[in-house]
Design an enzyme around this catalytic site. Structure first.
Site, short mmCIF file in Angstrom:
data_model
loop_
_atom_site.label_atom_id
_atom_site.label_comp_id
_atom_site.label_asym_id
_atom_site.label_seq_id
_atom_site.Cartn_x
_atom_site.Cartn_y
_atom_site.Cartn_z
CE LYS A 240 -1.85 -4.13 3.96
NZ LYS A 240 -2.23 -5.26 3.09
CB THR B 14 -0.90 0.02 1.25
OG1 THR B 14 -1.41 1.35 1.44
CG2 THR B 14 -0.15 -0.33 2.52
CD GLU C 45 -1.94 5.13 5.08
OE1 GLU C 45 -1.50 5.15 6.24
OE2 GLU C 45 -2.42 6.13 4.52
CE1 TYR D 265 -3.63 -1.78 6.15
CE2 TYR D 265 -2.87 0.36 5.38
CZ TYR D 265 -3.39 -0.90 5.12
OH TYR D 265 -3.66 -1.26 3.82
P1 NAP Z 1 -11.30 -4.70 2.94
O1 NAP Z 1 -12.53 -4.37 2.15
O2 NAP Z 1 -11.14 -4.16 4.32
O3 NAP Z 1 -11.21 -6.30 3.01
C1 NAP Z 1 -10.33 -6.95 3.89
C2 NAP Z 1 -10.54 -8.44 3.80
O4 NAP Z 1 -9.66 -9.10 4.72
C3 NAP Z 1 -11.97 -8.92 4.16
O5 NAP Z 1 -12.34 -9.95 3.27
C4 NAP Z 1 -11.77 -9.48 5.57
O6 NAP Z 1 -12.70 -10.49 5.91
C5 NAP Z 1 -10.39 -10.09 5.43
N1 NAP Z 1 -9.75 -10.38 6.72
C6 NAP Z 1 -9.56 -9.52 7.74
N2 NAP Z 1 -8.94 -10.15 8.77
C7 NAP Z 1 -8.75 -11.44 8.38
C8 NAP Z 1 -8.19 -12.58 8.99
N3 NAP Z 1 -7.69 -12.55 10.24
N4 NAP Z 1 -8.13 -13.75 8.29
C9 NAP Z 1 -8.65 -13.81 7.04
N5 NAP Z 1 -9.23 -12.76 6.41
C10 NAP Z 1 -9.27 -11.59 7.07
O7 NAP Z 1 -9.99 -4.29 2.11
P2 NAP Z 1 -9.84 -3.88 0.56
O8 NAP Z 1 -10.07 -2.42 0.43
O9 NAP Z 1 -10.56 -4.85 -0.27
O10 NAP Z 1 -8.26 -4.07 0.39
C11 NAP Z 1 -7.71 -5.34 0.05
C12 NAP Z 1 -6.25 -5.38 0.47
O11 NAP Z 1 -5.54 -4.34 -0.18
C13 NAP Z 1 -6.00 -5.16 1.97
O12 NAP Z 1 -4.90 -5.95 2.32
C14 NAP Z 1 -5.67 -3.68 2.08
O13 NAP Z 1 -4.87 -3.46 3.22
C15 NAP Z 1 -4.90 -3.49 0.78
N6 NAP Z 1 -4.94 -2.16 0.19
C16 NAP Z 1 -6.13 -1.53 -0.02
C17 NAP Z 1 -6.16 -0.29 -0.63
C18 NAP Z 1 -7.46 0.43 -0.91
O14 NAP Z 1 -7.41 1.64 -1.17
N7 NAP Z 1 -8.60 -0.26 -0.90
C19 NAP Z 1 -4.95 0.31 -1.05
C20 NAP Z 1 -3.75 -0.39 -0.84
C21 NAP Z 1 -3.76 -1.63 -0.24
P3 NAP Z 1 -14.12 -10.15 6.66
O15 NAP Z 1 -15.08 -9.83 5.56
O16 NAP Z 1 -14.41 -11.42 7.38
O17 NAP Z 1 -13.88 -8.97 7.57
O1 G4F Z 2 -10.44 6.75 3.49
P1 G4F Z 2 -9.37 6.68 4.50
O2 G4F Z 2 -9.74 6.11 5.83
O3 G4F Z 2 -8.17 5.89 3.82
P2 G4F Z 2 -6.60 5.80 4.14
O4 G4F Z 2 -6.31 6.08 5.55
O5 G4F Z 2 -5.90 6.60 3.11
O6 G4F Z 2 -6.34 4.23 3.91
C1 G4F Z 2 -6.90 3.56 2.79
O7 G4F Z 2 -5.99 3.65 1.71
C2 G4F Z 2 -4.72 3.00 1.93
C3 G4F Z 2 -3.88 3.22 0.66
O8 G4F Z 2 -3.14 4.41 0.80
C4 G4F Z 2 -4.96 1.52 2.19
F1 G4F Z 2 -3.78 0.89 2.35
C5 G4F Z 2 -5.83 1.38 3.43
O9 G4F Z 2 -6.11 -0.01 3.65
C6 G4F Z 2 -7.15 2.10 3.20
O10 G4F Z 2 -7.85 1.44 2.16
O11 G4F Z 2 -8.78 8.14 4.77
C7 G4F Z 2 -8.30 8.96 3.72
C8 G4F Z 2 -7.98 10.34 4.26
C9 G4F Z 2 -7.12 10.35 5.53
O12 G4F Z 2 -6.12 11.32 5.41
C10 G4F Z 2 -8.08 10.74 6.63
O13 G4F Z 2 -7.48 11.46 7.71
O14 G4F Z 2 -9.21 10.97 4.62
C11 G4F Z 2 -9.04 11.63 5.86
N1 G4F Z 2 -10.34 11.78 6.52
C12 G4F Z 2 -10.94 12.96 6.78
N2 G4F Z 2 -12.10 12.76 7.43
C13 G4F Z 2 -11.13 10.78 6.97
C14 G4F Z 2 -12.23 11.40 7.55
N3 G4F Z 2 -10.99 9.44 6.93
C15 G4F Z 2 -12.00 8.69 7.45
N4 G4F Z 2 -11.90 7.34 7.38
N5 G4F Z 2 -13.09 9.27 8.05
C16 G4F Z 2 -13.26 10.63 8.13
O15 G4F Z 2 -14.25 11.11 8.68
#
Ligand code: NAP
Ligand code: G4F
Length: 327
Positions: free
Chosen positions: A157, A129, A131, A153
């Site tokens: 990662k 990520t 992050e 987090y």
């Molecule tokens: P998400 O919607 O939060 O999904 C996370 C998944 O992990 C869910 O299926 C959850 O299962 C499963 N999980 C959590 N704890 C577990 C455990 N102990 N054993 C097995 N499964 C478990 O995340 P996402 O947005 O799809 O992201 C997918 C991956 O990409 C994650 O690793 C995230 O950190 C990474 N990532 C995401 C972003 C982004 O912007 N979306 C960016 C960079 C990297 P449950 O349904 O049971 O909770």
């Molecule tokens: O949507 P966020 O919670 O995503 P964040 O922290 O960027 O993390 C997501 O992206 C990562 C990739 O860079 C993934 F690895 C991670 O698993 C996840 O999918 O927050 C985005 C931004 C932050 O700066 C936060 O401070 O939005 C700002 N923010 C402002 N108000 C808020 C809020 N975030 C959340 N969740 N809720 C608020 O009310």
């Protein structure tokens, strides 16, 4: 690369999450047999893959439990393993840092070790990520940019990222990481800022709420669409050699701009409805992220298709339709 990969088998951990559901669709379309690791919970968490019932093999297991991972690999016999499972919400990682490390960091070592023992010929994708860049050392961020994570987090990662590199170098596994910048969709979890804004705007437009409380409006992210990003994951595992890639749009926008477009497409002025609540500020913030996806463009032929405005519009309009009961 659009050819069918008929006969291949994939295991997706995190199949019930946002990316897992899009990736499962993507692989099924390409003729894969798809298995998904699902952990036990007191109520079903299968909503995002309900429409795929009968088309994916559910394998029980948890990243906390080594033996369940070995069993999942033996049962699913994957050619490709996509490790998307994680505790993925940054604020929760401040509240539950040890759990986050157990799942998001050590869990990846468990999976790599299980792979080394029972599926060493498989190819593995790790969900790294942006992050990890945290307090950024250069802009835009690329594969060679040093890491400086700002949350438990992000720290977890970074551990998982280097564990993946180490199993590749030490044991010769085909294991690689996609360093993905934020990607969103109508399937995004409600706690992330984009869905919080899309849903909040839709509720205000429907007269169900009058205001939306957010944290840092100045934070900037490089937001893309999840459906585009799972395609990049797949492309990485089709390469001859394992290599890590930044996946991003190359554009950055603030939370404030996201509000402006989301409220605007429902005919609302965000300034009238959004207030800042210090409860949503973080102990340490990642102020701005923007990625350079040049390597992915040149070597994978990947580029994002959905623009920022179209993404915000799709999420907000889908939420508005959901409230009217038409989705
Ligand atoms: P998400 O919607 O939060 O999904 C996370 C998944 O992990 C869910 O299926 C959850 O299962 C499963 N999980 C959590 N704890 C577990 C455990 N102990 N054993 C097995 N499964 C478990 O995340 P996402 O947005 O799809 O992201 C997918 C991956 O990409 C994650 O690793 C995230 O950190 C990474 N990532 C995401 C972003 C982004 O912007 N979306 C960016 C960079 C990297 P449950 O349904 O049971 O909770
Ligand atoms: O949507 P966020 O919670 O995503 P964040 O922290 O960027 O993390 C997501 O992206 C990562 C990739 O860079 C993934 F690895 C991670 O698993 C996840 O999918 O927050 C985005 C931004 C932050 O700066 C936060 O401070 O939005 C700002 N923010 C402002 N108000 C808020 C809020 N975030 C959340 N969740 N809720 C608020 O009310």
């Amino acid at each position: 690369m659009t050819e069918k990969a008929g006969g291949k088998r994939a295991l997706i951990t995190g199949i019930t999450g946002q990316d897992g559901s899009y990736l499962a669709e993507h692989l099924l379309e390409r003729g894969y047999h798809v298995a998904g690791l699902v952990r036990r919970s007191s109520s079903s968490r299968l909503e995002r893959i309900e429409h795929l019932e009968g088309r994916v093999q559910i394998v029980r297991g948890d990243l906390h439990d080594q033996s369940s991972l070995v069993r999942a690999l033996v049962e699913s016999r994957p050619d490709e393993i996509y490790n998307l499972a994680a505790q993925s919400f940054v604020p929760t990682s401040f509240e539950e840092p040890v759990l986050t490390a157990e799942v998001t960091a050590v869990g990846v070592t468990r999976l790599l070790e299980a792979m080394r023992q029972v599926a060493p010929e498989a190819r593995m994708y790790q969900a790294s990520t942006s992050e990890m860049f945290g307090q950024v050392r250069e802009t835009p961020q690329r594969e060679s940019t040093p890491f400086h994570p700002r949350s438990p987090y992000g720290v977890a990662k970074v551990f998982a990222h280097w564990a993946t590199v180490n199993y590749r170098e030490a044991h010769g596994l085909f294991a690689c990481s996609g360093i993905l910048f934020n990607h969103e969709s109508p399937r995004r979890g409600p706690e992330f800022v984009t869905m919080k804004i899309a849903r909040g705007a839709a509720r205000i437009a429907a007269g169900l709420d009058t205001e939306l409380a957010l944290g840092n409006l100045d934070a900037r992210r490089d937001w893309g669409h999840a459906a585009d990003y799972v395609h990049a994951m797949w492309l990485m595992l089709q390469r001859e050699d394992p290599r890590d890639y930044v996946i991003a749009t190359g554009e950055t926008h603030s939370v404030r701009e996201f509000c402006e477009v989301a409220f605007g497409c429902l005919g609302l002025d965000w300034k009238t409805h959004v207030r800042v609540d210090p409860r949503f500020l973080r102990p340490a913030e990642v102020d701005q992220l923007v990625g350079d996806p040049s390597r992915a463009r040149e070597e994978l032929g990947w580029s994002p298709r959905v623009s920022f405005e179209d993404l915000v519009r799709e999420m907000t309009e889908t939420e508005a339709r959901r409230l009217r009961g038409s989705v």
